[in-house]
Write a protein that holds these residues in place. Structure first.
Motif, PDB file in Angstrom:
ATOM      1  N   LYS A 168      21.470  36.070  57.325  1.00  0.00           N
ATOM      2  CA  LYS A 168      23.391  36.903  56.702  1.00  0.00           C
ATOM      3  C   LYS A 168      23.232  38.561  55.647  1.00  0.00           C
ATOM      4  O   LYS A 168      21.515  38.531  55.186  1.00  0.00           O
ATOM      5  CB  LYS A 168      24.219  36.403  56.492  1.00  0.00           C
ATOM      6  N   PRO A 169      23.913  39.502  55.550  1.00  0.00           N
ATOM      7  CA  PRO A 169      23.844  40.145  54.995  1.00  0.00           C
ATOM      8  C   PRO A 169      24.172  40.081  53.462  1.00  0.00           C
ATOM      9  O   PRO A 169      24.238  39.147  53.368  1.00  0.00           O
ATOM     10  CB  PRO A 169      24.922  41.456  55.339  1.00  0.00           C
ATOM     11  N   VAL A 170      23.270  40.858  52.787  1.00  0.00           N
ATOM     12  CA  VAL A 170      23.061  39.823  51.382  1.00  0.00           C
ATOM     13  C   VAL A 170      24.260  41.571  49.925  1.00  0.00           C
ATOM     14  O   VAL A 170      23.460  42.862  50.917  1.00  0.00           O
ATOM     15  CB  VAL A 170      22.164  40.597  50.557  1.00  0.00           C
ATOM     16  N   GLY A 171      24.900  41.367  49.179  1.00  0.00           N
ATOM     17  CA  GLY A 171      25.123  42.567  48.646  1.00  0.00           C
ATOM     18  C   GLY A 171      24.894  42.593  47.165  1.00  0.00           C
ATOM     19  O   GLY A 171      24.505  41.666  46.348  1.00  0.00           O
ATOM     20  N   LEU A 172      26.044  42.900  46.255  1.00  0.00           N
ATOM     21  CA  LEU A 172      26.035  43.274  44.540  1.00  0.00           C
ATOM     22  C   LEU A 172      26.942  43.597  44.411  1.00  0.00           C
ATOM     23  O   LEU A 172      28.114  43.838  44.865  1.00  0.00           O
ATOM     24  CB  LEU A 172      25.036  44.327  44.592  1.00  0.00           C
ATOM     25  N   ILE A 173      27.879  42.081  43.006  1.00  0.00           N
ATOM     26  CA  ILE A 173      28.490  42.453  42.289  1.00  0.00           C
ATOM     27  C   ILE A 173      28.212  43.772  41.498  1.00  0.00           C
ATOM     28  O   ILE A 173      27.357  42.377  40.357  1.00  0.00           O
ATOM     29  CB  ILE A 173      29.681  40.942  42.547  1.00  0.00           C
ATOM     30  N   ASP A 174      28.211  44.643  40.723  1.00  0.00           N
ATOM     31  CA  ASP A 174      27.690  45.211  39.248  1.00  0.00           C
ATOM     32  C   ASP A 174      28.359  45.073  38.077  1.00  0.00           C
ATOM     33  O   ASP A 174      29.184  44.985  38.746  1.00  0.00           O
ATOM     34  CB  ASP A 174      26.707  46.254  40.065  1.00  0.00           C
ATOM     35  N   TYR A 175      27.509  46.155  37.766  1.00  0.00           N
ATOM     36  CA  TYR A 175      28.292  44.707  35.848  1.00  0.00           C
ATOM     37  C   TYR A 175      29.450  46.053  35.895  1.00  0.00           C
ATOM     38  O   TYR A 175      30.289  45.505  34.909  1.00  0.00           O
ATOM     39  CB  TYR A 175      26.899  45.839  35.173  1.00  0.00           C
ATOM     40  N   ALA A 176      29.831  47.667  36.708  1.00  0.00           N
ATOM     41  CA  ALA A 176      31.214  47.339  35.739  1.00  0.00           C
ATOM     42  C   ALA A 176      32.164  47.079  36.495  1.00  0.00           C
ATOM     43  O   ALA A 176      33.400  46.537  36.097  1.00  0.00           O
ATOM     44  CB  ALA A 176      31.442  49.473  37.361  1.00  0.00           C
ATOM     45  N   THR A 177      32.139  46.030  37.246  1.00  0.00           N
ATOM     46  CA  THR A 177      32.950  44.477  38.126  1.00  0.00           C
ATOM     47  C   THR A 177      32.846  43.005  36.889  1.00  0.00           C
ATOM     48  O   THR A 177      33.922  43.496  36.416  1.00  0.00           O
ATOM     49  CB  THR A 177      32.949  44.592  39.216  1.00  0.00           C
ATOM     50  N   VAL A 178      31.821  43.095  36.287  1.00  0.00           N
ATOM     51  CA  VAL A 178      30.983  42.019  35.593  1.00  0.00           C
ATOM     52  C   VAL A 178      32.113  42.311  34.320  1.00  0.00           C
ATOM     53  O   VAL A 178      32.702  41.763  34.354  1.00  0.00           O
ATOM     54  CB  VAL A 178      30.256  41.444  35.488  1.00  0.00           C
ATOM     55  N   ALA A 179      31.965  43.187  33.660  1.00  0.00           N
ATOM     56  CA  ALA A 179      32.802  44.168  32.437  1.00  0.00           C
ATOM     57  C   ALA A 179      33.999  43.413  32.702  1.00  0.00           C
ATOM     58  O   ALA A 179      34.590  43.287  31.380  1.00  0.00           O
ATOM     59  CB  ALA A 179      31.502  44.815  31.739  1.00  0.00           C
ATOM     60  N   GLN A 180      34.911  43.738  33.708  1.00  0.00           N
ATOM     61  CA  GLN A 180      35.967  43.544  33.759  1.00  0.00           C
ATOM     62  C   GLN A 180      36.705  42.028  33.235  1.00  0.00           C
ATOM     63  O   GLN A 180      37.404  41.238  33.827  1.00  0.00           O
ATOM     64  CB  GLN A 180      36.077  44.279  34.838  1.00  0.00           C
ATOM     65  N   GLY A 181      35.830  40.801  34.230  1.00  0.00           N
ATOM     66  CA  GLY A 181      35.944  39.636  33.654  1.00  0.00           C
ATOM     67  C   GLY A 181      36.249  38.713  35.045  1.00  0.00           C
ATOM     68  O   GLY A 181      35.948  39.727  36.566  1.00  0.00           O
TER      69      GLY A 181
END
Ligand code: ADP
Length: 431
Positions: A168-181
């Motif tokens: 199945k397809p794999v993606g990314l939640i990158d730091y720009a999002t993670v830093a927002q909480g």
């Protein structure tokens, strides 16, 4: 006794990794039991989480899947509403798996179409940025892991690594999002899921990121990660760090250390223990080779018996590299390892029969052999002595089901005074 359902069910792909995860959960407020393999019997005590320790990191992918599904089934039957699949913080795996195939099989078993994957463990120098795993200041592929004998990690891009193992397809939640909480992470997960992605690698640089990620994962049926994310999970169940989570039954009995680790830290610990007046006895593998194993063990136990009432005794095969090479040249590396593990496991069993109830085991393989010889299948996780090494409590059928305290130290863990400190710490710990 009727026990409350579990809050969290964990599946770890190796033994010391399981303890590492259990340790992080205990430190952040959960009462945890670690089992060696999928339990055949009921739980011994009421806990918030169970970590099932498998040996599935490097076996064939179909076997890893089968073992993991069996563990998952058992954990669900104990009422666990959420499953945590734990792998190594250096993402140890081959291009065939086993991380990807196990994740996909667990997703199917839990009837979920989305999960996350992150080996981030900043406290242990593992961070993920733009999907790339760093070990300290360098990329995974330059960290020495590219040379690992079983699982060489030559690509630091985890999206690429995991995609090679997944259908199945794999993606990314990158730091720009993670830093927002947490809220932003939740929204991004919903977006990716909507786009048809099944697994998202998640960036994380510090413990705050892991706490936010943990909160965002509250209602996910499946979490997949190294042990780092565990620090953000207990908060979802209203739990906070507390000494209560690590309380073990009262301490009793004699004290002993059995050491088969030849790692540098252990060699310093052996030296320090003896230099400070501790009673130590070396097991010489070359001498043991020519003798009857029962005689060798009996002689060591006869030495230990009168000393036990006076304080901790140490039995060790730990030796510097030149001595280890000499033994390996004479016996072969693998045969030497097995011979020594066998002897040390028999010594551990004998010491427990003599009344030892506080036992430090040094060396991953050594500890595994001793725990097996004692017939232990479940361990309650207690307070951390040094990073990554908690005291545990287990029942052994070898002593009619009585309990004992155990500390399983992997080779390079622990301060130089670990062997003395561990017992002092246990004496002072609340029970
Ligand atoms: P660590 O956690 O430090 O790697 P392990 O117990 O996992 O320790 O591995 C050490 C291995 O070395 C074991 O298989 C043990 O039996 C073997 N060993 C211990 N002492 C000696 C020795 N003196 N010579 C050769 N091999 C040894």
């Amino acid at each position: 006794m009727r026990l409350k359902p579990l809050k969290l069910g964990c599946i770890a792909d190796d033994f010391t990794g399981a303890t590492d995860l259990a340790n992080n959960l205990v430190r952040t407020g959960m009462r945890v039991l670690q089992t060696i393999g999928v339990p055949a019997q009921a739980l011994e005590v009421e806990v918030d989480a169970v970590v099932v320790a498998l040996k599935s990191r490097t076996c064939a992918a179909d076997q890893a899947v089968q073992q993991s599904l069996q563990a998952c089934g058992w954990l669900l039957a104990q009422g666990a509403p959420q499953i945590y699949f734990k792998y190594c913080s250096t993402f140890d795996s081959t291009p065939q798996g086993n991380i990807g195939p196990v994740i996909e099989a667990l997703m199917a078993a839990l009837d979920t179409d989305f999960t996350v994957a992150t080996p981030a463990f900043p406290a242990n120098q593992r961070t993920v940025f733009k999907g790339h795993l760093f070990v300290g200041d360098v990329l995974l592929s330059e960290s020495g892991m590219q040379l690992h004998p079983l699982t060489p990690m030559t690509d630091s891009n985890l999206v690429r690594v995991l995609q090679a193992q997944c259908r199945k397809p794999v993606g990314l939640i990158d730091y720009a999002t993670v830093a927002q909480g947490a809220q932003a992470i939740r929204q991004r997960m919903a977006q990716l899921r909507h786009q048809g992605l099944a697994v998202a690698v998640v960036d994380a640089l510090c413990d705050t990121d892991l706490m936010q990620l943990g909160a965002a994962l509250k209602d996910m049926p499946l979490i997949t990660a190294a042990s780092g994310v565990a620090i953000g999970v207990p908060q979802n169940f209203g739990l906070a760090p507390s000494d209560q989570a690590s309380v073990l039954p009262p301490v009793q009995g004699y004290r002993a250390i059995v050491s088969g680790s030849c790692s540098r830290a252990t060699l310093r610990q052996v030296q320090q223990f003896i230099a400070s007046g501790g009673a130590g006895r070396a097991l010489d593998p070359l001498q043991a080779l020519g003798a009857n194993p029962q005689d060798v063990v009996a002689e060591i136990l006869a030495w230990a018996e009168p000393l036990l009432p006076q304080g901790a005794v140490l039995v060790y095969s730990s030796a510097p590299a030149d001595a280890v090479s000499a033994t390996q040249n004479a016996l072969g590396a693998s045969a030497a390892g097995v011979l020594i593990e066998h002897h040390l496991a028999a010594v551990a069993r004998g010491l427990v029969a003599l009344g030892v109830r506080q036992l430090v085991l040094a060396g991953g393989e050594t500890a595994g052999a001793c725990v097996q010889a004692l017939g232990i299948s479940q361990m309650q996780i207690g307070p951390q002595i040094d990073p990554g090494v908690p005291w545990c409590y287990a029942h052994s059928p070898q002593i009619g089901g009585a309990g004992l305290h155990l500390a399983l130290k992997s080779g390079n863990f622990g301060s130089d005074e670990f062997f003395t400190r561990a017992f002092e710490f246990l004496q002072g710990a609340r029970s």
